[in-house]
Scaffold this active site. Structure first.
Site, PDB file in Angstrom:
ATOM      1  N   ASP A 153       0.851  -1.193   0.000  1.00  0.00           N
ATOM      2  CA  ASP A 153       0.000   0.000   0.000  1.00  0.00           C
ATOM      3  C   ASP A 153       0.885   1.240   0.000  1.00  0.00           C
ATOM      4  O   ASP A 153       1.817   1.349   0.807  1.00  0.00           O
ATOM      5  CB  ASP A 153      -0.910  -0.004   1.230  1.00  0.00           C
ATOM      6  CG  ASP A 153      -2.044   0.994   1.103  1.00  0.00           C
ATOM      7  OD1 ASP A 153      -3.073   0.640   0.522  1.00  0.00           O
ATOM      8  OD2 ASP A 153      -1.870   2.126   1.584  1.00  0.00           O
ATOM      9  N   LEU A 154       0.628   2.169  -0.926  1.00  0.00           N
ATOM     10  CA  LEU A 154       1.405   3.407  -0.944  1.00  0.00           C
ATOM     11  C   LEU A 154       1.055   4.255   0.269  1.00  0.00           C
ATOM     12  O   LEU A 154      -0.127   4.376   0.641  1.00  0.00           O
ATOM     13  CB  LEU A 154       1.113   4.203  -2.220  1.00  0.00           C
ATOM     14  CG  LEU A 154       2.051   3.897  -3.406  1.00  0.00           C
ATOM     15  CD1 LEU A 154       1.754   2.530  -3.984  1.00  0.00           C
ATOM     16  CD2 LEU A 154       1.943   4.976  -4.473  1.00  0.00           C
ATOM     17  N   ASP A 201      -4.349   2.686  -4.821  1.00  0.00           N
ATOM     18  CA  ASP A 201      -2.928   2.543  -4.471  1.00  0.00           C
ATOM     19  C   ASP A 201      -2.654   1.198  -3.798  1.00  0.00           C
ATOM     20  O   ASP A 201      -1.677   1.059  -3.068  1.00  0.00           O
ATOM     21  CB  ASP A 201      -2.504   3.680  -3.546  1.00  0.00           C
ATOM     22  CG  ASP A 201      -3.318   3.715  -2.260  1.00  0.00           C
ATOM     23  OD1 ASP A 201      -4.368   3.051  -2.189  1.00  0.00           O
ATOM     24  OD2 ASP A 201      -2.895   4.396  -1.303  1.00  0.00           O
TER      25      ASP A 201
END
Length: 528
Positions: free
Chosen positions: A408-409, A451
């Site tokens: 996950d960004l 994302d």
């Protein structure tokens, strides 16, 4: 009939390629038992020294030696091993070559439908490979050899004539190609002779004898190690069929006993056939019968049913001379009718190959459409559809180790808000490239959307955690400012391994909890 093929040499060559070429030259000469001994001896040494390219070449030579010895089941097992190796490395031209070699073995084992399907797959791959590929000629030669095994002589000759021009004059690879063509021309000529097309057969016999003579002379000039029984056997048969009786007899009488003693039964069959033809021309009919029967017995012992017809035809033609009468003529006529029937079957095989190629093309189109439907449009990674398939596969095979790594960004919304959604898309593509670079052939990278990413890793949890940490370091250490001043990108990762009794949803929930731990403990880290 035989096995003078070219292994798919890779560039840059492995440092010990000369060992592979040494073993390969033995198969070109028909000395297959020696080739097997050398491949066994060299493979362990080269493997310990880390030269995987030469290891692959030695494995390929082993397959050709097994084919030359008529040990088709062993050749098939080696071929399937090679095919898996080439698919794992993404070497498409070598994959096509392995498919064609396997196709030849299957045809020789009588598994025609399977063989033609593999040949169709090999041909379809070759259509997509540029001729500048350094392995192209070698792969094309194998396609030609498989076509010859199926008696698709025209297709085989076209492949070999194109491939032979790639190799240096007087090289071992050139020898392999030209002897392959000589054997093709002889077999083609024998079939034409059986159906009464004598002039066409004679042209092919003469050309085969010319090619074989060149290489017999070339190898003899190289000194005491220049023995090339395959080239000499091909020369003997070509000479016998164009009426050069005395030279044929001299060659055959010097070769038969050594060949049989060395277990080189393929070459021995050819020499027995050549000797029988020459003796029949001389009028020595009893001796001719002895030689034809010896050739037929060797074929029967090795399950060479297609070649047995060649020898049975020669025996029938001999009987028509030896015992004139209605019985012998009826037998010869029956064999000619059978030969014509087999010749017509060749046309059906052409149609079967065309249909197989059509099936392969349709399968490829379906696979491309299926792949496109399972591909994330922005990053090219798998999408949620692929994720669902992976979950189904995991639940169907819970014994295979697998780890789900969620990625996950961190603070991706701020990147979109500060730098634009276009810049956000560029970041997502960069992240996808990093994930793809850290995947092995069996691993599957996926973008859920937004994302959120996932990787299915076929490994244990500790190894997956190390992969996750390398991904984290690469992303954190990248110079993102070259995309936009002040841009900084990090990711958080959570990993969980499939445990006994887990469902796919359980695995996701476990990895998601680890991702939450990474997020709540400061981001830019891996939790497993």
């Amino acid at each position: 009939m035989g096995d003078p093929r070219v292994p798919a040499l890779m560039r840059p060559f492995g440092p010990f390629v000369h060992l592979g070429l040494q073993a390969h030259e033995l198969t070109v000469k028909g000395r297959n038992t020696e080739a097997l001994r050398l491949t066994d001896e060299f493979e362990g040494i080269v493997g310990l020294l880390g030269d995987e390219r030469t290891v692959a070449m030695l494995v390929q030579v082993r397959m050709y030696a097994f084919i030359g010895l008529g040990r088709f089941q062993e050749a098939l097992l080696v071929g399937e091993t090679l095919l898996r190796r080439h698919r794992a490395t993404g070497a498409r031209c070598s994959e096509a070559k392995a498919l064609a070699d396997i196709a030849e073995v299957l045809v020789r084992m009588g598994r025609l439908d399977e063989g033609l399907h593999r040949l169709a797959r090999a041909s379809t791959i070759m259509d997509l490979i540029p001729q500048t590929n350094p392995r192209y000629a070698s792969a094309l030669a194998s396609v030609g050899e498989a076509a010859r095994a199926a008696e698709l002589f025209e297709h085989a000759d076209e492949c070999v004539r194109v491939a032979v021009e790639w190799f240096e004059p007087d090289s071992g690879q050139r020898a392999a190609m030209e002897l392959q063509r000589a054997e093709l021309l002889l077999e083609w000529g024998l079939r034409l002779e059986q159906i009464g097309m004598i002039d066409e057969a004679s042209v092919r016999f003469a050309r085969a004898a010319s090619l074989a003579r060149y290489w017999v002379t070339m190898y003899r000039e190289r000194g005491p190690d220049g023995d090339a029984p395959l080239a000499a056997a091909l020369l003997a048969l070509g000479l016998a069929k164009i009426g050069e009786v005395e030279e044929t007899v001299a060659l055959c009488e010097s070769m038969i006993v050594p060949l049989r003693a060395a277990g080189q039964y393929h070459e021995a069959r050819l020499v027995h056939l050549a000797y029988g033809v020459a003796l029949r021309t001389r009028g020595e009919l009893r001796g001719a019968r002895r030689e034809f029967m010896a050739a037929e017995e060797l074929s029967a012992a090795e399950g060479q049913s297609a070649q047995q017809l060649l020898f049975q035809y020669e025996l029938a033609a001999l009987a028509a001379v030896e015992f004139p009468g209605d019985g012998a003529q009826a037998m010869l006529a029956a064999l000619r009718d059978h030969a014509l029937h087999l010749w017509r079957l060749r046309m059906e095989r052409k149609s079967m190959l065309h249909q197989a190629r059509r099936r392969v093309w349709l399968e490829a189109e379906h696979a491309r459409a299926d792949s496109a439907a399972g591909q994330d449009a922005l990053t090219g990674l798998g999408n949620r559809r692929v994720y669902e398939r992976q979950i189904v596969a995991i639940e169907a095979d819970p014994e295979t180790p697998v780890v789900l790594l969620l990625v996950d960004l961190d603070r991706f919304k701020l990147i979109n808000d500060r730098y634009s959604h276009g810049m956000g898309d560029r970041v997502l593509r960069e992240i996808a490239s990093v994930l793809r670079a850290h995947c092995r052939p069996d691993d599957v990278p996926i973008r859920f959307g937004g994302d959120e990413f996932a990787l299915f890793l076929r490994t244990d949890l500790a190894s997956a955690a190390r992969v996750g940490e390398r991904i984290r370091q690469v992303i954190a250490g990248r110079d993102w400012e070259e995309l936009a001043p002040g841009l900084r990108v990090t990711v958080s990762l959570g990993a969980a391994a499939l445990a006994p009794g887990m469902t796919g949803q359980d695995l996701f929930d476990s990895a998601d909890r680890q991702l939450y731990v990474a997020k709540t403990h400061g981001r830019d880290q891996v939790a497993a």
